[in-house]
Write a protein that holds these residues in place. Structure first.
Motif, PDB file in Angstrom:
ATOM      1  N   GLY A  30       0.838  -1.205   0.000  1.00  0.00           N
ATOM      2  CA  GLY A  30       0.000   0.000   0.000  1.00  0.00           C
ATOM      3  C   GLY A  30       0.868   1.247   0.000  1.00  0.00           C
ATOM      4  N   LYS A  31       1.882   1.267   0.868  1.00  0.00           N
ATOM      5  CA  LYS A  31       2.759   2.437   0.931  1.00  0.00           C
ATOM      6  C   LYS A  31       3.509   2.608  -0.397  1.00  0.00           C
ATOM      7  CE  LYS A  31       6.661   4.720   2.887  1.00  0.00           C
ATOM      8  NZ  LYS A  31       7.510   5.121   3.980  1.00  0.00           N
ATOM      9  N   ALA A  32       4.003   1.501  -0.957  1.00  0.00           N
ATOM     10  CA  ALA A  32       4.760   1.588  -2.224  1.00  0.00           C
ATOM     11  C   ALA A  32       3.863   2.106  -3.347  1.00  0.00           C
ATOM     12  CB  ALA A  32       5.336   0.217  -2.577  1.00  0.00           C
ATOM     13  N   VAL A  33       2.628   1.623  -3.396  1.00  0.00           N
ATOM     14  CA  VAL A  33       1.712   2.067  -4.456  1.00  0.00           C
ATOM     15  C   VAL A  33       1.416   3.555  -4.290  1.00  0.00           C
ATOM     16  CG1 VAL A  33      -0.662   1.876  -5.317  1.00  0.00           C
ATOM     17  CG2 VAL A  33       0.689  -0.191  -4.914  1.00  0.00           C
ATOM     18  N   ASP A  34       1.175   3.962  -3.054  1.00  0.00           N
ATOM     19  CA  ASP A  34       0.898   5.381  -2.813  1.00  0.00           C
ATOM     20  C   ASP A  34       2.071   6.244  -3.300  1.00  0.00           C
ATOM     21  OD1 ASP A  34      -0.458   7.698  -1.360  1.00  0.00           O
ATOM     22  OD2 ASP A  34       1.483   7.604  -0.342  1.00  0.00           O
ATOM     23  N   LEU A  35       3.286   5.784  -3.035  1.00  0.00           N
ATOM     24  CA  LEU A  35       4.463   6.562  -3.460  1.00  0.00           C
ATOM     25  C   LEU A  35       4.564   6.658  -4.975  1.00  0.00           C
ATOM     26  CD1 LEU A  35       7.231   5.036  -1.177  1.00  0.00           C
ATOM     27  CD2 LEU A  35       6.454   7.412  -1.156  1.00  0.00           C
ATOM     28  N   LEU A  36       4.342   5.524  -5.646  1.00  0.00           N
ATOM     29  CA  LEU A  36       4.552   5.474  -7.094  1.00  0.00           C
ATOM     30  C   LEU A  36       3.365   6.038  -7.871  1.00  0.00           C
ATOM     31  CD1 LEU A  36       6.168   1.927  -7.119  1.00  0.00           C
ATOM     32  CD2 LEU A  36       7.332   4.058  -7.690  1.00  0.00           C
ATOM     33  N   ALA A  37       2.214   6.136  -7.224  1.00  0.00           N
ATOM     34  CA  ALA A  37       0.995   6.569  -7.931  1.00  0.00           C
ATOM     35  C   ALA A  37       1.158   7.955  -8.533  1.00  0.00           C
ATOM     36  CB  ALA A  37      -0.196   6.550  -6.977  1.00  0.00           C
ATOM     37  N   ALA A  38       1.964   8.779  -7.867  1.00  0.00           N
ATOM     38  CA  ALA A  38       2.132  10.157  -8.336  1.00  0.00           C
ATOM     39  C   ALA A  38       2.544  10.213  -9.809  1.00  0.00           C
ATOM     40  CB  ALA A  38       3.168  10.866  -7.463  1.00  0.00           C
ATOM     41  N   ASP A  39       3.333   9.229 -10.260  1.00  0.00           N
ATOM     42  CA  ASP A  39       3.859   9.244 -11.641  1.00  0.00           C
ATOM     43  C   ASP A  39       3.014   8.442 -12.626  1.00  0.00           C
ATOM     44  OD1 ASP A  39       5.999  10.613 -10.651  1.00  0.00           O
ATOM     45  OD2 ASP A  39       7.214   8.822 -10.346  1.00  0.00           O
ATOM     46  N   HIS A  40       1.833   8.055 -12.234  1.00  0.00           N
ATOM     47  CA  HIS A  40       0.995   7.248 -13.127  1.00  0.00           C
ATOM     48  C   HIS A  40      -0.385   7.867 -13.256  1.00  0.00           C
ATOM     49  CE1 HIS A  40       4.242   4.552 -11.921  1.00  0.00           C
ATOM     50  NE2 HIS A  40       4.012   3.893 -13.052  1.00  0.00           N
ATOM     51  N   HIS A  41      -1.040   7.550 -14.355  1.00  0.00           N
ATOM     52  CA  HIS A  41      -2.356   8.116 -14.588  1.00  0.00           C
ATOM     53  C   HIS A  41      -3.454   7.292 -13.924  1.00  0.00           C
ATOM     54  CE1 HIS A  41      -6.028   9.157 -16.797  1.00  0.00           C
ATOM     55  NE2 HIS A  41      -5.472  10.350 -16.874  1.00  0.00           N
ATOM     56  N   ALA A  42      -3.234   5.980 -13.870  1.00  0.00           N
ATOM     57  CA  ALA A  42      -4.254   5.095 -13.296  1.00  0.00           C
ATOM     58  C   ALA A  42      -3.584   4.052 -12.422  1.00  0.00           C
ATOM     59  CB  ALA A  42      -5.025   4.400 -14.419  1.00  0.00           C
ATOM     60  N   ILE A  43      -4.313   3.598 -11.406  1.00  0.00           N
ATOM     61  CA  ILE A  43      -3.833   2.523 -10.533  1.00  0.00           C
ATOM     62  C   ILE A  43      -4.860   1.406 -10.620  1.00  0.00           C
ATOM     63  CG2 ILE A  43      -3.212   1.874  -8.163  1.00  0.00           C
ATOM     64  CD1 ILE A  43      -3.317   5.508  -9.188  1.00  0.00           C
ATOM     65  N   ALA A  44      -4.395   0.201 -10.906  1.00  0.00           N
ATOM     66  CA  ALA A  44      -5.352  -0.893 -11.108  1.00  0.00           C
ATOM     67  C   ALA A  44      -5.032  -2.088 -10.219  1.00  0.00           C
ATOM     68  CB  ALA A  44      -5.332  -1.325 -12.576  1.00  0.00           C
ATOM     69  N   ARG A  45      -6.035  -2.513  -9.472  1.00  0.00           N
ATOM     70  CA  ARG A  45      -5.931  -3.780  -8.717  1.00  0.00           C
ATOM     71  C   ARG A  45      -6.294  -4.921  -9.656  1.00  0.00           C
ATOM     72  NH1 ARG A  45      -7.221  -4.579  -3.071  1.00  0.00           N
ATOM     73  NH2 ARG A  45      -7.699  -6.700  -3.700  1.00  0.00           N
ATOM     74  N   TYR A  46      -5.559  -6.030  -9.607  1.00  0.00           N
ATOM     75  CA  TYR A  46      -5.843  -7.122 -10.528  1.00  0.00           C
ATOM     76  C   TYR A  46      -6.189  -8.450  -9.885  1.00  0.00           C
ATOM     77  CZ  TYR A  46      -0.844  -8.396  -9.879  1.00  0.00           C
ATOM     78  OH  TYR A  46       0.392  -8.739  -9.370  1.00  0.00           O
ATOM     79  N   ASN A  47      -6.045  -8.573  -8.576  1.00  0.00           N
ATOM     80  CA  ASN A  47      -6.328  -9.880  -7.952  1.00  0.00           C
ATOM     81  C   ASN A  47      -6.828  -9.690  -6.519  1.00  0.00           C
ATOM     82  OD1 ASN A  47      -3.673  -9.115  -6.803  1.00  0.00           O
ATOM     83  ND2 ASN A  47      -3.822 -11.130  -5.887  1.00  0.00           N
ATOM     84  N   GLY A  48      -7.274 -10.806  -5.936  1.00  0.00           N
ATOM     85  CA  GLY A  48      -7.673 -10.784  -4.530  1.00  0.00           C
ATOM     86  C   GLY A  48      -8.985 -10.050  -4.318  1.00  0.00           C
ATOM     87  N   GLY A  49      -9.265  -9.769  -3.068  1.00  0.00           N
ATOM     88  CA  GLY A  49     -10.509  -9.082  -2.732  1.00  0.00           C
ATOM     89  C   GLY A  49     -10.325  -8.365  -1.412  1.00  0.00           C
ATOM     90  N   ALA A  50     -11.335  -8.443  -0.560  1.00  0.00           N
ATOM     91  CA  ALA A  50     -11.255  -7.744   0.718  1.00  0.00           C
ATOM     92  C   ALA A  50     -10.453  -8.538   1.756  1.00  0.00           C
ATOM     93  CB  ALA A  50     -12.659  -7.432   1.231  1.00  0.00           C
ATOM     94  N   ASN A  51      -9.752  -9.574   1.295  1.00  0.00           N
ATOM     95  CA  ASN A  51      -8.748 -10.216   2.170  1.00  0.00           C
ATOM     96  C   ASN A  51      -7.530  -9.293   2.315  1.00  0.00           C
ATOM     97  OD1 ASN A  51      -7.996 -10.550  -0.513  1.00  0.00           O
ATOM     98  ND2 ASN A  51      -7.354 -12.679  -0.316  1.00  0.00           N
ATOM     99  N   ALA A  52      -7.327  -8.428   1.330  1.00  0.00           N
ATOM    100  CA  ALA A  52      -6.198  -7.506   1.369  1.00  0.00           C
ATOM    101  C   ALA A  52      -6.462  -6.386   2.376  1.00  0.00           C
ATOM    102  CB  ALA A  52      -5.982  -6.897  -0.020  1.00  0.00           C
ATOM    103  N   GLY A  53      -5.399  -5.918   2.978  1.00  0.00           N
ATOM    104  CA  GLY A  53      -5.486  -4.731   3.830  1.00  0.00           C
ATOM    105  C   GLY A  53      -4.240  -3.921   3.560  1.00  0.00           C
ATOM    106  N   HIS A  54      -4.386  -2.830   2.835  1.00  0.00           N
ATOM    107  CA  HIS A  54      -3.227  -2.029   2.441  1.00  0.00           C
ATOM    108  C   HIS A  54      -3.266  -0.693   3.174  1.00  0.00           C
ATOM    109  CE1 HIS A  54      -2.816  -4.382  -1.616  1.00  0.00           C
ATOM    110  NE2 HIS A  54      -2.764  -5.153  -0.554  1.00  0.00           N
ATOM    111  N   SER A  55      -2.228  -0.426   3.954  1.00  0.00           N
ATOM    112  CA  SER A  55      -2.226   0.803   4.758  1.00  0.00           C
ATOM    113  C   SER A  55      -1.412   1.884   4.079  1.00  0.00           C
ATOM    114  CB  SER A  55      -1.596   0.552   6.122  1.00  0.00           C
ATOM    115  OG  SER A  55      -2.101  -0.624   6.675  1.00  0.00           O
ATOM    116  N   VAL A  56      -1.975   3.082   4.119  1.00  0.00           N
ATOM    117  CA  VAL A  56      -1.269   4.254   3.604  1.00  0.00           C
ATOM    118  C   VAL A  56      -1.364   5.323   4.693  1.00  0.00           C
ATOM    119  CG1 VAL A  56      -1.195   5.972   1.757  1.00  0.00           C
ATOM    120  CG2 VAL A  56      -1.988   3.665   1.240  1.00  0.00           C
TER     121      VAL A  56
END
Ligand code: GDP
Ligand code: IMO
Ligand code: MG
Length: 453
Positions: A30-56
């Motif tokens: 979650g933290k890594a995605v938040d950091l890298l999101a700034a340089d991307h236009h879209a962020i896409a989840r591709y697997n799993g469900g609400a078993n994930a817990g990503h903290s930012v």
């Protein structure tokens, strides 16, 4: 015939990025995605469900994301839930409303019409199967090892997807007729399972699972989600055709992957980057950068082998310093020293191009730091990770001991701010697994980050 922009994937550059966990989940994706999101236009989840817990953690505020992509905290980004995700629609609505109430702009949310829906009976089935595994038949006494799932219905929802006859997709929520038919088949197919559950749960709970009640509830939640439902595959290809970059966010971890993880103690989906192709429809060839997130030690929630596990005071100390309690279930995470055999395997499976090393700050204050750099199984050395759970459970780690560092490092912002032994530790890890370090994280906050190179 004229080509549409979205049909030209073969000529597109590999300018997309993937973030993937290299251990058993909770690496800090979650933290890594938040950091890298700034340089991307879209962020896409591709697997799993609400078993994930990503903290930012941004500006001292903590956000726990389960279905919503972790780039949501940047206004104006598209936040896409791809077709490979299994979506609990009630949880998704709750999560989006929770974010909105905290002032987060969720207007970029998009949900694939082909994502599969987690329904209440999937969670019941998940729980019943887990309970069955913990009972000796006929006695009720505790016995066989349950998987230790999150009980969020993930495995049963993916099983229905593969089984096909009664699976419900997001698009079905928008058509009362299709939904009614599918729920009818599902309730027929699951009747004996639901009878067993109903006997224990009581009349009031069981009444919630009638066809009419389920149809009404699912239709109502479908209406709430309708504005964000679309063909996300074409949407993503349209972005790519416009030269936009996409960041793919993996849930769970490589060692929980249904094929490459420590089966059967895994989740139900393809967590590895190969899952991007099936889970979004974007060819993995377009992913040029693969950021592998590696916690500076090991953790695992639920059952299954963890060769470097620490069941002593050292483990407790790491658990408390790292606040290693599940974001989704609150369960204490099992803790161990860093297993570089495991990480090297995950780097290989995903074609990782750079590491994001997280939670390094947690290791401050230890005189020595142990890392696993070899395995022995049945008295023989093994030069490779053994993903089969039964084999991995027999492994004895071979250790390399590195000197520890005493200084707190939460304020470090460049590599040269780190104590020499902290540098030595991460350099040793990077060299062992054979990829450079892209990012070092020294605390949960967005700013507590060292970007390398
Ligand atoms: P994910 O599932 O991979 O996104 O990871 P989680 O969010 O479940 O777990 C990682 C935990 O570590 C969260 O509580 C984060 O806020 C926290 N975290 C992330 N990076 C760091 C770090 O570098 N140091 C510390 N102390 N905590 C971190
Ligand atoms: P994030 O994305 C840690 C584990 C569960 C269990 C096994 C199967 O936050 O890293 P499931 O409910 O998926 O059928 O459970 O997988 N598990 C995770 N562990 N982080 C996760 O996600 C996990 N998702 C599933 O604890 O052992
Ligand atoms: Mg997590």
């Amino acid at each position: 015939m004229p080509q549409t922009r979205s049909s030209q994937a073969s000529s597109l550059p590999n300018s997309c990025t993937a973030v993937v966990g290299l251990q058993w989940g909770d690496e800090g994706k979650g933290k890594a995605v938040d950091l890298l999101a700034a340089d991307h236009h879209a962020i896409a989840r591709y697997n799993g469900g609400a078993n994930a817990g990503h903290s930012v953690v941004v500006g001292g505020q903590r956000f726990s994301l389960h279905l919503v992509p972790s780039g949501i905290l940047y206004p104006g980004k598209a936040a896409v839930i791809g077709n490979g995700v299994v979506v609990d629609p009630w949880k998704l609505v709750e999560e989006i409303e929770g974010l909105r109430s905290r002032g987060v702009d969720t207007s970029g949310m998009m949900l694939s019409d082909r994502a599969h829906v987690v329904l209440p009976y999937h969670k019941i089935e998940d729980g019943l199967r887990e309970d069955l595994l913990t009972r000796v038949p006929g006695t009720g006494a505790a016995s066989r090892e349950a998987i230790g799932t999150t009980r969020r219905g993930i495995g049963p929802a993916y099983a229905d997807k593969i089984q096909r006859a009664c699976a419900v997709r997001v698009g079905d929520l928008l058509s009362k007729e299709a939904l009614s038919q599918k729920l009818g088949i599902a309730l027929e197919m699951k009747a004996s399972m639901l009878r067993e559950w109903g006997a224990a749960a009581g009349d009031t709970e069981a009444a919630k699972l009638t066809h009419s009640r389920l149809l009404a509830d699912a239709t109502a939640v479908g209406e709430k989600l309708a504005p964000m439902v679309r063909d996300t595959t074409h949407y993503l290809h349209g972005l790519l055709g416009d030269g936009k970059r996409i960041l793919f966010e993996s849930a769970n971890g490589t060692l929980l992957d249904v094929d490459h993880g420590t089966y059967p103690f895994v989740t139900g989906s393809s967590c590895v980057i190969a899952g991007i192709g099936t889970g979004t429809g974007v060819p993995p060839r377009l992913v040029g950068r693969v950021v592998g997130v590696m916690k500076a030690y090991s953790t695992r929630v639920g059952s299954g082998p963890l060769p470097t596990e620490l069941k002593d005071a050292t483990g407790n100390r790491i658990r408390e310093r790292g606040r290693e309690y599940g974001t989704t279930t609150g369960r204490p995470r099992r803790v161990g020293w860093l297993d570089l055999m495991a990480v090297r395997y995950s780097v290989m499976i995903n074609g990782v191009t750079g590491l994001c090393i997280t939670l390094l700050d947690v290791l401050a204050g230890f005189d020595e730091l142990k890392v696993c750099t070899g395995y022995e199984i049945d008295g023989q050395p093994s030069d490779r990770f053994l993903p089969d759970a039964a084999a991995l459970a027999r492994v004895e780690p071979a250790w390399t001991t590195l000197p520890g560092f005493s200084e707190e490092i939460g304020g470090a912002r460049k590599l040269s701010d780190l104590p020499a032994n902290a540098r030595r530790y991460i350099d040793f890890a990077a060299e062992f697994v054979g990829v450079p370090i892209d990012i070092v994280s020294v605390g949960p906050g967005r700013e507590q980050t060292i970007v390398c190179g």
